[in-house]
Motif scaffolding. Structure first.
Motif, PDB file in Angstrom:
ATOM      1  N   TYR A  26       0.704  -1.202   0.157  1.00  0.00           N
ATOM      2  CA  TYR A  26       0.075  -0.063   0.146  1.00  0.00           C
ATOM      3  C   TYR A  26       0.892   1.265  -0.047  1.00  0.00           C
ATOM      4  O   TYR A  26       0.547   1.932  -0.688  1.00  0.00           O
ATOM      5  CB  TYR A  26      -1.094  -0.069   1.153  1.00  0.00           C
ATOM      6  N   SER A  66      -9.572   9.577  -3.223  1.00  0.00           N
ATOM      7  CA  SER A  66     -10.050   8.491  -2.446  1.00  0.00           C
ATOM      8  C   SER A  66      -8.984   7.398  -1.922  1.00  0.00           C
ATOM      9  O   SER A  66      -8.133   7.023  -2.766  1.00  0.00           O
ATOM     10  CB  SER A  66     -11.455   7.669  -2.982  1.00  0.00           C
ATOM     11  N   GLN A  67      -9.046   6.873  -0.901  1.00  0.00           N
ATOM     12  CA  GLN A  67      -7.931   5.801  -0.425  1.00  0.00           C
ATOM     13  C   GLN A  67      -8.780   4.965   0.726  1.00  0.00           C
ATOM     14  O   GLN A  67      -9.450   5.647   1.415  1.00  0.00           O
ATOM     15  CB  GLN A  67      -6.787   6.616   0.146  1.00  0.00           C
ATOM     16  N   ARG A  68      -8.273   3.825   0.936  1.00  0.00           N
ATOM     17  CA  ARG A  68      -8.693   2.842   1.784  1.00  0.00           C
ATOM     18  C   ARG A  68      -7.366   2.345   2.309  1.00  0.00           C
ATOM     19  O   ARG A  68      -6.669   1.620   1.339  1.00  0.00           O
ATOM     20  CB  ARG A  68      -9.762   2.002   1.288  1.00  0.00           C
ATOM     21  N   THR A  69      -6.943   2.663   3.267  1.00  0.00           N
ATOM     22  CA  THR A  69      -5.781   2.043   3.878  1.00  0.00           C
ATOM     23  C   THR A  69      -5.631   0.517   3.496  1.00  0.00           C
ATOM     24  O   THR A  69      -6.399  -0.466   3.937  1.00  0.00           O
ATOM     25  CB  THR A  69      -5.576   2.373   5.351  1.00  0.00           C
ATOM     26  N   ASN A  70      -4.605   0.160   2.991  1.00  0.00           N
ATOM     27  CA  ASN A  70      -4.308  -1.023   2.502  1.00  0.00           C
ATOM     28  C   ASN A  70      -5.099  -1.775   1.419  1.00  0.00           C
ATOM     29  O   ASN A  70      -4.870  -3.038   1.205  1.00  0.00           O
ATOM     30  CB  ASN A  70      -4.005  -2.162   3.950  1.00  0.00           C
ATOM     31  N   ARG A  71      -5.934  -1.221   0.864  1.00  0.00           N
ATOM     32  CA  ARG A  71      -6.758  -1.446  -0.174  1.00  0.00           C
ATOM     33  C   ARG A  71      -6.709  -0.624  -1.507  1.00  0.00           C
ATOM     34  O   ARG A  71      -6.737  -1.583  -2.543  1.00  0.00           O
ATOM     35  CB  ARG A  71      -8.194  -1.327   0.450  1.00  0.00           C
ATOM     36  N   SER A  72      -6.872   0.663  -1.466  1.00  0.00           N
ATOM     37  CA  SER A  72      -6.973   1.342  -2.796  1.00  0.00           C
ATOM     38  C   SER A  72      -6.497   2.637  -2.429  1.00  0.00           C
ATOM     39  O   SER A  72      -6.683   3.216  -1.371  1.00  0.00           O
ATOM     40  CB  SER A  72      -8.402   1.380  -3.336  1.00  0.00           C
ATOM     41  N   ALA A  73      -6.171   3.394  -3.769  1.00  0.00           N
ATOM     42  CA  ALA A  73      -5.758   4.819  -4.063  1.00  0.00           C
ATOM     43  C   ALA A  73      -6.115   5.272  -5.202  1.00  0.00           C
ATOM     44  O   ALA A  73      -6.026   4.503  -6.581  1.00  0.00           O
ATOM     45  CB  ALA A  73      -4.322   4.918  -3.678  1.00  0.00           C
ATOM     46  N   ASP A  92      -6.409   4.472 -10.905  1.00  0.00           N
ATOM     47  CA  ASP A  92      -6.975   3.916  -9.769  1.00  0.00           C
ATOM     48  C   ASP A  92      -6.098   2.614  -9.385  1.00  0.00           C
ATOM     49  O   ASP A  92      -6.009   1.579 -10.162  1.00  0.00           O
ATOM     50  CB  ASP A  92      -8.437   3.329 -10.059  1.00  0.00           C
ATOM     51  N   THR A  94      -6.015  -0.786  -6.861  1.00  0.00           N
ATOM     52  CA  THR A  94      -6.737  -1.544  -5.864  1.00  0.00           C
ATOM     53  C   THR A  94      -5.917  -2.836  -5.545  1.00  0.00           C
ATOM     54  O   THR A  94      -5.532  -3.640  -6.343  1.00  0.00           O
ATOM     55  CB  THR A  94      -8.389  -1.834  -6.481  1.00  0.00           C
TER      56      THR A  94
END
Length: 137
Positions: A26, A66-73, A92, A94
Motif C-alpha cells: 500500500y 479516495s483511499q482505503r488503507t491497505n486497499r485502494s488509492a 486507480d 486496488t
C-alpha cells in the motif's frame, strides 16, 4: 473548441499478482515516497497536498481523491491551472487478496487519452515489474 475537449478517453484495466502483503504494498501506491521508487522519475507533494508526478521532466498535478488503507488509492489529474476538470484522467490502484489462496493482486485502472492497449500493457508490465523489485514480490 479546445483540442482536449475533442479527445476521447479510454479506460484500461489490468491485474497483476504481487507477492507482498497489502500492508507492505500500500505505501508504494499511496505515498509520494513510495510512488517515486517505481512509478515515475519523481513524486512530491505541494502545500495543497496535491501530488506532483514528474515524467520526462514535465510535472503533472493530481489529487488523491479516495483511499482505503491497505486497499485502494485513486489519483485524479488536475488541469494546467491545478483545478479539477470534467472527465479528468485518473489512476486507480486496488489491492485485492484471496482469503482462500492468500494471493494478493494489484488492479490498475488507467483512464486517459492513451488508447493503444498494447502500449499500455507494456508500460504497466514494466512499471509493475519495477514495483515487484521494490516490494520483493
Amino acid at each position: 473548441m479546445p483540442l482536449s475537449a475533442t479527445r476521447s478517453k479510454h479506460r484500461f484495466t489490468v491485474e497483476y499478482p504481487i507477492n507482498a502483503s497489502p500492508k507492505i504494498l500500500y505505501p508504494y501506491l499511496a505515498t509520494a515516497s513510495g510512488l517515486s521508487h517505481w512509478f515515475c522519475q519523481q513524486v512530491r507533494t505541494d502545500p495543497q497536498h496535491h501530488f506532483i508526478f514528474t515524467w520526462d521532466g514535465q510535472d503533472h498535478h493530481a489529487e488523491l481523491t479516495s483511499q482505503r488503507t491497505n486497499r485502494s488509492a485513486r489519483f485524479v489529474f488536475l488541469d494546467k491551472n491545478h483545478r479539477h476538470a470534467p472527465d479528468a484522467n485518473y489512476l486507480d490502484f486496488t489491492i485485492e487478496s484471496s482469503e482462500l489462496t492468500q494471493e494478493v493482486f494489484l488492479r490498475v485502472i488507467d483512464y486517459s487519452e492513451e488508447t493503444d492497449d498494447i502500449e499500455l500493457q507494456e508500460m504497466w508490465d514494466n512499471l509493475v515489474q519495477n514495483l515487484r523489485e521494490q516490494v520483493g514480490g
